[in-house]
Scaffold this motif. Structure first.
Motif, short mmCIF file in Angstrom:
data_model
loop_
_atom_site.label_atom_id
_atom_site.label_comp_id
_atom_site.label_asym_id
_atom_site.label_seq_id
_atom_site.Cartn_x
_atom_site.Cartn_y
_atom_site.Cartn_z
N ILE A 1 28.14 21.11 -21.21
CA ILE A 1 27.34 22.30 -21.47
C ILE A 1 25.93 21.89 -21.89
O ILE A 1 25.77 21.14 -22.84
CB ILE A 1 27.98 23.17 -22.57
N ILE B 1 22.37 26.20 -23.56
CA ILE B 1 23.50 27.13 -23.44
C ILE B 1 24.33 27.08 -24.71
O ILE B 1 24.75 28.11 -25.24
CB ILE B 1 24.35 26.82 -22.19
N VAL C 1 31.72 33.01 -22.24
CA VAL C 1 30.73 32.37 -21.39
C VAL C 1 31.48 31.59 -20.32
O VAL C 1 32.44 30.87 -20.64
CB VAL C 1 29.80 31.43 -22.18
N TYR C 2 31.06 31.76 -19.09
CA TYR C 2 31.68 31.07 -17.96
C TYR C 2 30.66 30.21 -17.25
O TYR C 2 29.47 30.51 -17.25
CB TYR C 2 32.20 32.10 -16.93
N SER C 3 31.14 29.16 -16.60
CA SER C 3 30.29 28.42 -15.67
C SER C 3 30.82 28.70 -14.26
O SER C 3 32.01 28.95 -14.07
CB SER C 3 30.28 26.92 -15.96
N THR D 1 25.21 24.54 -10.85
CA THR D 1 26.05 25.07 -11.91
C THR D 1 25.23 26.10 -12.67
O THR D 1 24.09 25.84 -13.06
CB THR D 1 26.51 23.96 -12.86
N TYR E 1 25.50 29.52 -15.65
CA TYR E 1 26.22 29.97 -16.84
C TYR E 1 26.10 31.48 -16.94
O TYR E 1 25.00 32.03 -16.99
CB TYR E 1 25.68 29.26 -18.08
N TYR E 2 27.27 32.12 -16.98
CA TYR E 2 27.38 33.58 -16.92
C TYR E 2 27.82 34.13 -18.27
O TYR E 2 28.87 33.73 -18.79
CB TYR E 2 28.38 33.96 -15.83
N LYS F 1 21.00 25.54 -15.56
CA LYS F 1 21.27 24.50 -16.55
C LYS F 1 20.13 24.31 -17.55
O LYS F 1 20.32 23.71 -18.60
CB LYS F 1 21.60 23.17 -15.87
N CYS G 1 18.48 26.88 -18.84
CA CYS G 1 18.39 28.19 -19.52
C CYS G 1 17.30 29.09 -18.94
O CYS G 1 16.80 29.97 -19.64
CB CYS G 1 18.23 28.04 -21.03
N ILE H 1 34.09 28.55 -20.47
CA ILE H 1 33.63 27.44 -21.31
C ILE H 1 33.61 27.79 -22.78
O ILE H 1 33.57 26.90 -23.63
CB ILE H 1 32.26 26.89 -20.86
#
Length: 116
Positions: free
Chosen positions: A27, A31, A50-52, A59, A61-62, A77, A79, A110
């Protein structure tokens, strides 16, 4: 009785001996900082997650919508905000990545706020 005790101990060691995949190394720090800020605040309803994903060959981050008319957020990645894939007043986000739901792959949870 001895066999039952050995069985229970074996199950206990097997359960506690399993290591949860350590995603924290993967991570990005920015994030993780966002996750720390959420964790330091009030508990969301529904709880924050939080998901990847893999999206657009990277990659991402949602951060799902918190509630009601609040949009989700999708970051790279570094931000940088990519878009709001869903949520908001229309439920369809900001329209900047309408294909996210169709093209996002490799979903990994994650982080999930497990506070009550």
């Amino acid at each position: 009785m001895k066999k039952l005790t050995i069985f229970i101990l074996g199950i206990t060691f097997a359960f506690y001996g399993c290591k949860k995949e350590d995603l924290s190394k993967e991570i990005p720090s920015c994030i993780q900082e966002s996750i720390n800020q959420i964790a330091a605040g009030e508990v969301w309803n529904p709880p924050a997650k939080v998901y990847s994903f893999t999206y657009d060959n990277q990659t991402v981050y949602y951060f799902p919508p918190r509630c009601c008319d609040i949009p989700s957020l999708l970051y790279d990645k570094d931000c940088n905000l990519i878009c709001a894939p869903d949520g908001g007043f229309t439920g369809r986000g900001d329209g900047k990545c309408p294909d996210f739901g169709d093209l996002a792959a490799d979903q990994k949870l994650i982080w999930e706020d497990d506070r009550n």
